[in-house]
Motif scaffolding. Structure first.
Motif: not given
Length: 234
Positions: A110-125, A207-217
């Motif tokens: 499970v992955a979560l992203a937080f920001s005080a000042d910008r829209p964000i998007g997160i995906d983990i696969e 790539i963290h433990e063979d899992t792809h993680l991306a964060v967009a802003s």
């Protein structure tokens, strides 16, 4: 990118958002056994019970329990008092709009992203038994550049999909976005630039433990902080 390991009992003293910072929280699915259904509101609980498979229920319970705990820390409120609404494109938002957040889960994570000042998007696969070669052609832009050391189609697809879905969630368009219209170009140090005719996003990929993680802003000056949460049993 270093990932700090933190117990849930330490979150209150760890969770502060600096300007231009994106906080990313990671947790393994099995930690759902330490979460209580009492943490969920009626809508979250209804969706929990709608899932057929136990793994889906675990990811949902863990993601939304962490969402409430972390947002409560960041806003100095109680988890139960937090209210949410649906924003642009159906994207879940905190009603007070004090903090931007986004959630993703796949496989054991499970992955979560937080920001005080910008829209964000997160995906983990995490990889599954799929025809990645065919899937990659369905989402690729003709000029995508993914300088991966691993040339396997599985890894190329997971990298491309995770980054483009993070962009789709950041924009609020979700899966209605036309993935082939999104062009990925390297921006240096695991950063990518994702462009469309009308917009540009900045994406971090690892790539963290063979899992792809991306964060967009939408902004290029993002600073990322990663915390992997180890939950203390009740």
């Amino acid at each position: 990118m270093p990932i700090t390991v933190c117990a849930t009992s330490q979150l209150a003293t760890t969770l502060k958002l600096a300007k231009n910072e994106i906080l990313v929280i990671l947790a393994r699915r099995h930690m759902a056994e330490t979460c209580s259904l009492d943490m969920l509101d009626q809508a979250e609980l209804a969706r929990y019970h709608a899932y057929v498979f136990e793994a889906d229920r675990q990811r949902h319970l863990l993601a939304h329990s962490l969402k409430r705990q972390i947002l409560a820390c960041l806003t100095s409120k109680t988890p139960a008092s937090l209210k949410f609404h649906t924003g642009h494109g159906g994207k879940p938002c905190l009603a007070s709009e004090e903090v931007h957040f986004n959630i993703s889960h796949s496989g054991n994570w499970v992955a979560l992203a937080f920001s005080a000042d910008r829209p964000i998007g997160i995906d983990i696969e995490q990889a599954r038994d799929l025809d990645y070669k065919s899937l990659l052609t369905q989402i690729a832009h003709p000029q995508d550049t993914l300088p991966l050391c691993d040339s396997r189609k599985e890894q190329q697809f997971l990298a491309s999909w995770s980054m483009k879905e993070a962009v789709a969630k950041c924009s609020g368009e979700g899966l209605s976005i036309d993935f082939p219209s999104l062009r990925l170009s390297p921006g240096g140090s695991d950063n990518y630039i994702c462009t469309r005719s009308d917009a540009t996003w900045h994406v971090f990929h690892l790539i963290h433990e063979d899992t792809h993680l991306a964060v967009a802003s939408p902004q290029p000056d993002q600073r990322l902080r990663f915390i992997q949460v180890e939950m203390v049993p009740r």
